[in-house]
Scaffold this motif. Structure first.
Motif, PDB file in Angstrom:
ATOM      1  N   THR A 157       0.847  -1.192   0.000  1.00  0.00           N
ATOM      2  CA  THR A 157       0.000   0.000   0.000  1.00  0.00           C
ATOM      3  C   THR A 157       0.880   1.238   0.000  1.00  0.00           C
ATOM      4  O   THR A 157       2.042   1.197   0.418  1.00  0.00           O
ATOM      5  CB  THR A 157      -0.935   0.042   1.224  1.00  0.00           C
ATOM      6  OG1 THR A 157      -0.163  -0.074   2.413  1.00  0.00           O
ATOM      7  CG2 THR A 157      -1.968  -1.064   1.157  1.00  0.00           C
ATOM      8  N   ARG A 158       0.309   2.335  -0.475  1.00  0.00           N
ATOM      9  CA  ARG A 158       1.001   3.628  -0.518  1.00  0.00           C
ATOM     10  C   ARG A 158       0.048   4.695   0.020  1.00  0.00           C
ATOM     11  O   ARG A 158      -1.164   4.566  -0.116  1.00  0.00           O
ATOM     12  CB  ARG A 158       1.354   4.025  -1.947  1.00  0.00           C
ATOM     13  CG  ARG A 158       1.933   2.931  -2.800  1.00  0.00           C
ATOM     14  CD  ARG A 158       3.384   2.723  -2.527  1.00  0.00           C
ATOM     15  NE  ARG A 158       3.963   1.926  -3.604  1.00  0.00           N
ATOM     16  CZ  ARG A 158       4.758   0.901  -3.402  1.00  0.00           C
ATOM     17  NH1 ARG A 158       5.082   0.541  -2.189  1.00  0.00           N
ATOM     18  NH2 ARG A 158       5.260   0.239  -4.414  1.00  0.00           N
ATOM     19  N   TYR A 159       0.604   5.739   0.586  1.00  0.00           N
ATOM     20  CA  TYR A 159      -0.186   6.905   0.954  1.00  0.00           C
ATOM     21  C   TYR A 159      -0.220   7.842  -0.239  1.00  0.00           C
ATOM     22  O   TYR A 159       0.821   8.169  -0.805  1.00  0.00           O
ATOM     23  CB  TYR A 159       0.429   7.650   2.137  1.00  0.00           C
ATOM     24  CG  TYR A 159       0.246   6.962   3.457  1.00  0.00           C
ATOM     25  CD1 TYR A 159      -1.008   6.872   4.049  1.00  0.00           C
ATOM     26  CD2 TYR A 159       1.326   6.412   4.131  1.00  0.00           C
ATOM     27  CE1 TYR A 159      -1.187   6.253   5.262  1.00  0.00           C
ATOM     28  CE2 TYR A 159       1.156   5.796   5.351  1.00  0.00           C
ATOM     29  CZ  TYR A 159      -0.102   5.715   5.907  1.00  0.00           C
ATOM     30  OH  TYR A 159      -0.275   5.101   7.106  1.00  0.00           O
ATOM     31  N   GLU A 160      -1.416   8.286  -0.608  1.00  0.00           N
ATOM     32  CA  GLU A 160      -1.542   9.324  -1.615  1.00  0.00           C
ATOM     33  C   GLU A 160      -1.644  10.646  -0.879  1.00  0.00           C
ATOM     34  O   GLU A 160      -2.474  10.802   0.015  1.00  0.00           O
ATOM     35  CB  GLU A 160      -2.776   9.119  -2.492  1.00  0.00           C
ATOM     36  CG  GLU A 160      -2.896  10.158  -3.580  1.00  0.00           C
ATOM     37  CD  GLU A 160      -4.103   9.971  -4.466  1.00  0.00           C
ATOM     38  OE1 GLU A 160      -4.349  10.866  -5.294  1.00  0.00           O
ATOM     39  OE2 GLU A 160      -4.810   8.961  -4.327  1.00  0.00           O
ATOM     40  N   LEU A 161      -0.796  11.585  -1.235  1.00  0.00           N
ATOM     41  CA  LEU A 161      -0.785  12.889  -0.585  1.00  0.00           C
ATOM     42  C   LEU A 161      -1.793  13.811  -1.255  1.00  0.00           C
ATOM     43  O   LEU A 161      -2.298  13.524  -2.342  1.00  0.00           O
ATOM     44  CB  LEU A 161       0.620  13.492  -0.651  1.00  0.00           C
ATOM     45  CG  LEU A 161       1.749  12.600  -0.108  1.00  0.00           C
ATOM     46  CD1 LEU A 161       3.082  13.310  -0.233  1.00  0.00           C
ATOM     47  CD2 LEU A 161       1.484  12.193   1.325  1.00  0.00           C
ATOM     48  N   LYS A 162      -2.079  14.936  -0.613  1.00  0.00           N
ATOM     49  CA  LYS A 162      -3.056  15.887  -1.144  1.00  0.00           C
ATOM     50  C   LYS A 162      -2.659  16.450  -2.494  1.00  0.00           C
ATOM     51  O   LYS A 162      -3.507  16.795  -3.306  1.00  0.00           O
ATOM     52  CB  LYS A 162      -3.282  17.024  -0.149  1.00  0.00           C
ATOM     53  CG  LYS A 162      -4.016  16.578   1.089  1.00  0.00           C
ATOM     54  CD  LYS A 162      -4.281  17.737   2.008  1.00  0.00           C
ATOM     55  CE  LYS A 162      -5.098  17.272   3.203  1.00  0.00           C
ATOM     56  NZ  LYS A 162      -5.561  18.375   4.012  1.00  0.00           N
ATOM     57  N   ASN A 163      -1.359  16.517  -2.774  1.00  0.00           N
ATOM     58  CA  ASN A 163      -0.890  17.062  -4.050  1.00  0.00           C
ATOM     59  C   ASN A 163      -0.807  15.994  -5.139  1.00  0.00           C
ATOM     60  O   ASN A 163      -0.335  16.267  -6.240  1.00  0.00           O
ATOM     61  CB  ASN A 163       0.460  17.759  -3.879  1.00  0.00           C
ATOM     62  CG  ASN A 163       1.541  16.818  -3.388  1.00  0.00           C
ATOM     63  OD1 ASN A 163       1.351  15.610  -3.298  1.00  0.00           O
ATOM     64  ND2 ASN A 163       2.683  17.386  -3.060  1.00  0.00           N
TER      65      ASN A 163
END
Length: 119
Positions: free
Chosen positions: A97-103
């Motif tokens: 899994t990966r974190y998607e950032l706001k940008n």
């Protein structure tokens, strides 16, 4: 770290995971064996759930890299140890899994590198 490739029962009836070692560069890399399935001893390496706009803290001494794509290509920058960032959501990529950032950029969700919360 191991990848689960199957499961079986011991002679006593306890559940065992059939695993392959994925520690690159070690002499055990690629070897197959069995480990216990007891949750007191075996946990996932990657986060599987996250709140929306979850704060995440970098705990790896070398920091973590930020990438343009979820397959972690196109390095953008590096967050140093102790840095905090807001993750928009958690996305799956193959077995991780990966974190998607706001940008729109991505960071690993490996528990050895980052921790959920403000620390």
């Amino acid at each position: 770290m191991f990848v689960v490739i199957g499961h079986d029962r011991s002679n006593g009836g306890a559940l065992r995971y059939k695993v392959r070692d994925v520690n690159h560069g070690k002499k055990t890399a690629g070897k197959v064996g069995y480990i216990t399935a007891n949750r007191k001893y075996v946990v996932n390496v990657y986060y599987k759930a996250s709140k929306k706009n979850q704060t995440v803290t970098v705990i790896n001494k070398n920091g973590v890299h930020v990438y343009k794509t979820k397959d972690l290509t196109g390095k953008v920058k590096t967050y140093k140890k102790g840095a905090h960032f807001k993750a928009k959501r958690l996305v799956r990529h193959n077995l991780t899994t990966r974190y998607e950032l706001k940008n729109g950029n991505y960071v690993t969700a490996n528990k050895k590198l980052v921790i959920q919360g403000n620390y």
